[in-house]
Scaffold this motif. Structure first.
Motif, PDB file in Angstrom:
ATOM      1  N   ALA A 371       7.906  43.765  54.965  1.00 20.85           N
ATOM      2  CA  ALA A 371       9.085  43.104  55.538  1.00 20.85           C
ATOM      3  C   ALA A 371       9.254  41.707  54.953  1.00 20.85           C
ATOM      4  O   ALA A 371      10.374  41.295  54.598  1.00 20.85           O
ATOM      5  N   PHE A 372       8.156  40.974  54.847  1.00 20.09           N
ATOM      6  CA  PHE A 372       8.214  39.645  54.227  1.00 20.09           C
ATOM      7  C   PHE A 372       8.644  39.743  52.760  1.00 20.09           C
ATOM      8  O   PHE A 372       9.447  38.942  52.282  1.00 20.09           O
ATOM      9  N   LEU A 373       8.094  40.739  52.049  1.00 17.79           N
ATOM     10  CA  LEU A 373       8.444  40.933  50.640  1.00 17.79           C
ATOM     11  C   LEU A 373       9.923  41.274  50.489  1.00 17.79           C
ATOM     12  O   LEU A 373      10.623  40.729  49.620  1.00 17.79           O
ATOM     13  N   SER A 374      10.410  42.159  51.340  1.00 15.49           N
ATOM     14  CA  SER A 374      11.814  42.561  51.283  1.00 15.49           C
ATOM     15  C   SER A 374      12.738  41.367  51.514  1.00 15.49           C
ATOM     16  O   SER A 374      13.731  41.187  50.796  1.00 15.49           O
ATOM     17  N   ALA A 375      12.409  40.568  52.519  1.00 18.14           N
ATOM     18  CA  ALA A 375      13.234  39.390  52.811  1.00 18.14           C
ATOM     19  C   ALA A 375      13.208  38.393  51.660  1.00 18.14           C
ATOM     20  O   ALA A 375      14.231  37.787  51.309  1.00 18.14           O
ATOM     21  N   ALA A 376      12.029  38.217  51.055  1.00 15.34           N
ATOM     22  CA  ALA A 376      11.912  37.283  49.927  1.00 15.34           C
ATOM     23  C   ALA A 376      12.748  37.745  48.741  1.00 15.34           C
ATOM     24  O   ALA A 376      13.443  36.944  48.096  1.00 15.34           O
ATOM     25  N   LEU A 377      12.690  39.053  48.445  1.00 21.70           N
ATOM     26  CA  LEU A 377      13.487  39.591  47.340  1.00 21.70           C
ATOM     27  C   LEU A 377      14.973  39.472  47.634  1.00 21.70           C
ATOM     28  O   LEU A 377      15.773  39.212  46.728  1.00 21.70           O
ATOM     29  N   GLU A 378      15.341  39.657  48.891  1.00 21.38           N
ATOM     30  CA  GLU A 378      16.751  39.553  49.270  1.00 21.38           C
ATOM     31  C   GLU A 378      17.259  38.124  49.108  1.00 21.38           C
ATOM     32  O   GLU A 378      18.384  37.897  48.640  1.00 21.38           O
ATOM     33  N   ARG A 379      16.425  37.155  49.488  1.00 16.38           N
ATOM     34  CA  ARG A 379      16.822  35.751  49.311  1.00 16.38           C
ATOM     35  C   ARG A 379      16.951  35.399  47.836  1.00 16.38           C
ATOM     36  O   ARG A 379      17.864  34.676  47.429  1.00 16.38           O
ATOM     37  N   ARG A 380      16.036  35.931  47.047  1.00 10.04           N
ATOM     38  CA  ARG A 380      16.061  35.624  45.615  1.00 10.04           C
ATOM     39  C   ARG A 380      17.267  36.251  44.929  1.00 10.04           C
ATOM     40  O   ARG A 380      17.877  35.669  44.028  1.00 10.04           O
ATOM     41  N   GLY A 381      17.637  37.465  45.389  1.00  5.59           N
ATOM     42  CA  GLY A 381      18.737  38.174  44.740  1.00  5.59           C
ATOM     43  C   GLY A 381      20.082  37.960  45.378  1.00  5.59           C
ATOM     44  O   GLY A 381      21.086  38.512  44.931  1.00  5.59           O
ATOM     45  N   GLY A 382      20.152  37.169  46.462  1.00  6.25           N
ATOM     46  CA  GLY A 382      21.416  36.964  47.160  1.00  6.25           C
ATOM     47  C   GLY A 382      21.565  37.961  48.283  1.00  6.25           C
ATOM     48  O   GLY A 382      20.682  38.760  48.577  1.00  6.25           O
ATOM     49  N   ALA A 383      22.709  37.960  48.937  1.00  4.16           N
ATOM     50  CA  ALA A 383      22.959  38.827  50.087  1.00  4.16           C
ATOM     51  C   ALA A 383      22.923  40.282  49.678  1.00  4.16           C
ATOM     52  O   ALA A 383      23.320  40.658  48.580  1.00  4.16           O
ATOM     53  N   SER A 384      22.448  41.102  50.565  1.00  7.02           N
ATOM     54  CA  SER A 384      22.450  42.545  50.342  1.00  7.02           C
ATOM     55  C   SER A 384      23.877  43.038  50.213  1.00  7.02           C
ATOM     56  O   SER A 384      24.789  42.560  50.856  1.00  7.02           O
ATOM     57  N   PRO A 385      24.107  44.046  49.368  1.00 12.32           N
ATOM     58  CA  PRO A 385      25.464  44.549  49.204  1.00 12.32           C
ATOM     59  C   PRO A 385      26.031  45.160  50.465  1.00 12.32           C
ATOM     60  O   PRO A 385      27.220  45.336  50.587  1.00 12.32           O
ATOM     61  N   SER A 386      25.180  45.502  51.402  1.00 11.86           N
ATOM     62  CA  SER A 386      25.690  46.057  52.665  1.00 11.86           C
ATOM     63  C   SER A 386      24.777  45.647  53.791  1.00 11.86           C
ATOM     64  O   SER A 386      23.782  46.286  54.072  1.00 11.86           O
ATOM     65  N   THR A 387      25.100  44.534  54.401  1.00  5.81           N
ATOM     66  CA  THR A 387      24.270  44.046  55.488  1.00  5.81           C
ATOM     67  C   THR A 387      24.802  44.434  56.842  1.00  5.81           C
ATOM     68  O   THR A 387      24.174  44.230  57.849  1.00  5.81           O
ATOM     69  N   VAL A 388      26.002  45.005  56.867  1.00  4.68           N
ATOM     70  CA  VAL A 388      26.596  45.433  58.132  1.00  4.68           C
ATOM     71  C   VAL A 388      27.141  46.835  57.956  1.00  4.68           C
ATOM     72  O   VAL A 388      27.802  47.129  56.968  1.00  4.68           O
ATOM     73  N   VAL A 389      26.861  47.712  58.912  1.00  5.71           N
ATOM     74  CA  VAL A 389      27.439  49.050  58.896  1.00  5.71           C
ATOM     75  C   VAL A 389      28.830  48.949  59.483  1.00  5.71           C
ATOM     76  O   VAL A 389      28.995  48.714  60.674  1.00  5.71           O
TER      77      VAL A 389
END
Length: 403
Positions: A371-389
């Motif tokens: 979970a920490f790794l995923s969040a770190a990668l997301e911050r580094r790469g910008g917002a997720s392409p789909s953060t809301v359903v």
């Protein structure tokens, strides 16, 4: 709410009961078939693997027929599997029965959630889905403890016979109450599988596998742990499972409430606390009072991870709307299978009936790190392409966010 939802809830109740009740009956089944407790644990592993394989397979096959007919076929498969388990002459035959029943699990919840949403007005879709999944929740509060009680007093075969009868009630209810619906749109597997090239999708699925696997590592062997280590009588396993079920209900509600507000922080807290509680279970299992409290906490913390993990998977697998629900359910059950197998290994190695708790703690801690790794990668790469359903996505993705 239409009565058709009651039929779907009954089916969900039966499926939830057969999935979890085996854990309270492992000693009885192992004794009758003259196999070890770890070997009997393969009945949990086999069921979970069947869900992993059956969820996407049956969902894809379900696009060829109407949803109502597919739900009826799935309930028929569920009934057959439980009858095979109830009448099994040997351990291998019962394992086959468990796998047959499990093939219906993922697709029933995936297709059923879409049907439930289509039965009501747009502003009542979430409530309709929740009503169907109430069957799964009640299975862990009522069905599993009662099934364990029946299995310990009358015999475990009677439990699976009753579950098969529940399947018949669900099948008749679906046939009589669920309206005919058009078949689902075709599944373009090449396009949808491409979504899983996204590293965030793989991380989300891995968190699901490891996070919920931590719960199953301990709960799979709860009956021998409580009777051989804690000193509870066999009959006490029934009310201990009630505590676990009540914890699940509370945790699921809390997780669902806060996942929409702060998804990743909710994951950090729930996974971290779950890892700590599972590690402590090795010691609290020596006390009846502390063991009972810990079991309730495991249920609560384990299911507090379910809504955020489900939503995380759906948010990241935005390119696979049709199969997202089925694959997500498969991921939960892959964790169940992995945990049950690893728990059996450490028991077979002579580390005792509390040793699966350490396995569970390690799995939950690994999920937290991801979970920490995923969040770190997301911050580094910008917002997720789909953060809301969003409401513009297909119904399969918008609605199927329940385990």
């Amino acid at each position: 709410m239409p009565l058709a939802l009651l039929a779907l809830a009954i089916g969900a109740f039966g499926i939830g009961t057969t999935e979890f009740v085996i854990m309270g009956l492992l000693p009885e089944v192992a004794g009758d078939f003259e196999v070890s407790i770890p070997t009997a644990g393969l009945l949990v592993t086999g069921y979970a693997l069947g869900v992993v394989l059956g969820a996407p397979l049956m969902t894809a096959l379900g696009t060829k027929v109407s949803r109502k007919r597919m739900l009826m076929l799935l309930m028929g498969l569920f009934i057959l599997g439980n009858l095979l388990s109830a009448l099994a002459p040997g351990f291998a035959a019962m394992l086959i029965g468990r796998v047959v029943a499990s093939l219906a699990h993922g697709a029933f919840f995936g297709i059923g959630s879409v049907v439930a949403a289509d039965l009501v007005a747009p502003d009542k879709k979430a409530g309709a889905i929740a009503m169907m999944f109430t069957g799964l929740t009640l299975a862990n509060v009522v069905g599993v403890p009662l099934g364990t009680f029946v299995g310990q007093t009358v015999g475990w075969r009677a439990t699976f016979g009753i579950v098969a009868a529940l399947g018949v009630v669900g099948l008749v209810g679906i046939a009589k109450l669920v309206p005919d619906m058009d078949k689902a749109q075709g599944v373009h597997l090449r396009h949808e599988l491409a979504a899983f090239k996204n590293a965030q999708v793989l991380l989300a699925m891995a968190m699901t596998v490891l996070g919920f696997g931590g719960v199953f590592a301990a709960i799979t062997y709860i009956a021998p742990m409580m009777t051989h280590v804690t000193g509870f009588a066999d009959g006490s396993v029934t009310w201990l499972l009630v505590l676990f079920g009540l914890g699940m209900v509370g945790g699921n509600l809390v997780g669902g409430k806060y996942a929409d507000r702060a998804l990743m922080p909710m994951l950090y807290v729930s996974l971290g606390a779950l890892a700590v509680v599972l590690a402590l279970f090795t010691f609290t299992a020596q006390s009846k009072v502390l063991a009972a409290v810990t079991i309730a906490l495991i249920g609560a913390l384990g299911f507090a991870t379910v809504p955020p993990l489900q939503k995380r998977v759906l948010d990241q697998a935005h390119g696979a709307p049709t199969l997202a629900s089925a694959v997500n359910i498969g991921a939960f059950n892959l964790g169940n299978a992995l945990a049950a197998w690893l728990g059996g290994l450490v028991i077979s190695a002579g580390y005792g009936y509390t040793s699966p708790n350490w396995v569970g703690a390690a799995l939950a801690a690994a999920a937290l790190l991801l979970a920490f790794l995923s969040a770190a990668l997301e911050r580094r790469g910008g917002a997720s392409p789909s953060t809301v359903v969003t409401g513009t996505q297909p119904a399969e993705q918008r609605t199927a966010v329940h385990h």
